[in-house]
Design a protein around this motif. Structure first.
Motif, PDB file in Angstrom:
ATOM      1  N   VAL A   1     -12.962 172.024  99.347  1.00  0.00           N
ATOM      2  CA  VAL A   1     -13.883 173.070  99.867  1.00  0.00           C
ATOM      3  C   VAL A   1     -14.722 173.623  98.809  1.00  0.00           C
ATOM      4  N   ILE A   2     -15.872 173.670  98.694  1.00  0.00           N
ATOM      5  CA  ILE A   2     -16.682 174.097  97.773  1.00  0.00           C
ATOM      6  C   ILE A   2     -17.762 175.355  98.144  1.00  0.00           C
ATOM      7  N   VAL A   3     -17.459 176.459  97.509  1.00  0.00           N
ATOM      8  CA  VAL A   3     -18.289 177.738  97.946  1.00  0.00           C
ATOM      9  C   VAL A   3     -19.547 177.778  96.920  1.00  0.00           C
ATOM     10  N   PHE A   4     -20.696 178.128  97.395  1.00  0.00           N
ATOM     11  CA  PHE A   4     -21.790 178.345  96.372  1.00  0.00           C
ATOM     12  C   PHE A   4     -22.576 179.718  96.664  1.00  0.00           C
ATOM     13  N   ILE A   5     -22.279 180.678  95.765  1.00  0.00           N
ATOM     14  CA  ILE A   5     -22.738 181.991  95.393  1.00  0.00           C
ATOM     15  C   ILE A   5     -23.595 181.999  94.574  1.00  0.00           C
ATOM     16  N   GLY A   6     -25.071 181.961  95.119  1.00  0.00           N
ATOM     17  CA  GLY A   6     -26.142 181.917  94.114  1.00  0.00           C
ATOM     18  C   GLY A   6     -25.937 180.587  93.109  1.00  0.00           C
ATOM     19  N   ASP A   7     -26.012 181.084  92.032  1.00  0.00           N
ATOM     20  CA  ASP A   7     -25.616 180.119  90.671  1.00  0.00           C
ATOM     21  C   ASP A   7     -24.143 179.647  90.572  1.00  0.00           C
TER      22      ASP A   7
ATOM     23  N   VAL B   1     -20.383 178.514  91.204  1.00  0.00           N
ATOM     24  CA  VAL B   1     -19.777 177.365  92.374  1.00  0.00           C
ATOM     25  C   VAL B   1     -18.177 177.538  92.063  1.00  0.00           C
ATOM     26  N   VAL B   2     -17.527 177.743  93.377  1.00  0.00           N
ATOM     27  CA  VAL B   2     -16.102 177.784  93.106  1.00  0.00           C
ATOM     28  C   VAL B   2     -15.547 176.649  94.178  1.00  0.00           C
ATOM     29  N   LYS B   3     -14.511 175.981  93.758  1.00  0.00           N
ATOM     30  CA  LYS B   3     -13.676 175.073  94.479  1.00  0.00           C
ATOM     31  C   LYS B   3     -12.488 175.832  94.977  1.00  0.00           C
ATOM     32  N   ILE B   4     -12.323 175.714  96.118  1.00  0.00           N
ATOM     33  CA  ILE B   4     -11.363 176.565  96.724  1.00  0.00           C
ATOM     34  C   ILE B   4      -9.996 175.850  96.738  1.00  0.00           C
ATOM     35  N   SER B   5      -8.950 176.734  96.102  1.00  0.00           N
ATOM     36  CA  SER B   5      -7.778 176.116  95.701  1.00  0.00           C
ATOM     37  C   SER B   5      -6.824 176.613  96.963  1.00  0.00           C
TER      38      SER B   5
ATOM     39  N   ALA C   1     -16.709 164.029 101.746  1.00  0.00           N
ATOM     40  CA  ALA C   1     -15.350 164.603 101.654  1.00  0.00           C
ATOM     41  C   ALA C   1     -15.457 165.947 101.625  1.00  0.00           C
ATOM     42  N   GLN C   2     -16.662 166.622 101.161  1.00  0.00           N
ATOM     43  CA  GLN C   2     -16.860 167.898 100.845  1.00  0.00           C
ATOM     44  C   GLN C   2     -17.207 168.795 102.063  1.00  0.00           C
ATOM     45  N   VAL C   3     -16.465 170.061 102.128  1.00  0.00           N
ATOM     46  CA  VAL C   3     -17.101 171.025 103.200  1.00  0.00           C
ATOM     47  C   VAL C   3     -17.767 172.051 102.128  1.00  0.00           C
ATOM     48  N   THR C   4     -19.260 171.945 102.424  1.00  0.00           N
ATOM     49  CA  THR C   4     -19.856 173.113 101.768  1.00  0.00           C
ATOM     50  C   THR C   4     -20.104 174.298 102.352  1.00  0.00           C
TER      51      THR C   4
ATOM     52  N   ARG D   1      -6.797 177.262 104.054  1.00  0.00           N
ATOM     53  CA  ARG D   1      -6.198 176.350 105.066  1.00  0.00           C
ATOM     54  C   ARG D   1      -7.017 174.903 105.034  1.00  0.00           C
ATOM     55  N   TRP D   2      -8.364 175.049 105.195  1.00  0.00           N
ATOM     56  CA  TRP D   2      -9.186 174.045 105.295  1.00  0.00           C
ATOM     57  C   TRP D   2      -8.745 173.156 103.906  1.00  0.00           C
ATOM     58  N   ALA D   3      -8.865 173.892 102.697  1.00  0.00           N
ATOM     59  CA  ALA D   3      -8.612 173.188 101.425  1.00  0.00           C
ATOM     60  C   ALA D   3      -7.147 172.598 101.482  1.00  0.00           C
ATOM     61  N   SER D   4      -6.020 173.105 101.888  1.00  0.00           N
ATOM     62  CA  SER D   4      -5.007 172.654 102.037  1.00  0.00           C
ATOM     63  C   SER D   4      -4.737 171.342 102.982  1.00  0.00           C
TER      64      SER D   4
END
Ligand code: SF4
Ligand code: SF4
Length: 139
Positions: free
Chosen positions: A124-130, A132-136, A87-90, A112-115
């Motif tokens: 949709v989860i974004v990893f930038i080094g340490d 972690v952001v869940k896209i709203s 279910a996760q887009v990484t 848009r993907w998250a919506s």
């Protein structure tokens, strides 16, 4: 894969070429490789053990390679690699370009993907080094 682009985008066949982002950004337990460090088999432009690479490397394709996201997501140009995990887009962001995911067109597309994924239980989860952001969808 909750990205609502179910059919690959038509166009010329895509190739990894000299991209090595998936040999650098993810952690790969089987290869004892931490995140954001190159695999010991990776050189600047490819895999030194390509013919003998592990099955998980043979099986992996990012969503750009699969043709599900637009050309602007080319990993070497966008400095991000995107893949689906249930279910996760990484989205893994190259730490050398930590802000790129917040810029258009990427930020708008990820919202848009998250919506579109949310009603189906996707996210949709974004990893930038340490970080972690869940896209709203409302970001
Ligand atoms: S990140 Fe995508 S384009 Fe780059 S090497 Fe991996 S599969 Fe190929
Ligand atoms: S074994 Fe080769 S293809 Fe697999 S992560 Fe390492 S460099 Fe990349």
């Amino acid at each position: 894969m909750p990205i609502p682009v179910s059919q690959p985008i038509a166009g010329p066949a895509r190739r990894c070429g000299t991209c090595t982002l998936c040999c650098r950004l993810p952690d790969i337990e089987e290869l004892d490789k931490p995140a954001n460090q190159p695999c010991r088999h990776c050189n600047q432009t490819g895999c030194r053990i390509y013919e003998a690479r592990p099955q998980l490397c043979r099986d992996f394709l990012c969503l750009w390679m699969e043709g599900h996201i637009g050309p602007e997501w080319h990993p070497q140009d966008s400095h991000m690699m995107v893949y689906g995990q249930g279910a996760q887009v990484t989205v893994l962001v190259d730490p050398a370009f930590p802000d790129v995911w917040q810029r258009p067109p990427y930020s708008d597309q990820m919202r848009r993907w998250a919506s579109q994924a949310e009603p189906k239980g996707g996210y949709v989860i974004v990893f930038i080094g340490d970080t972690v952001v869940k896209i709203s969808p409302q970001m």
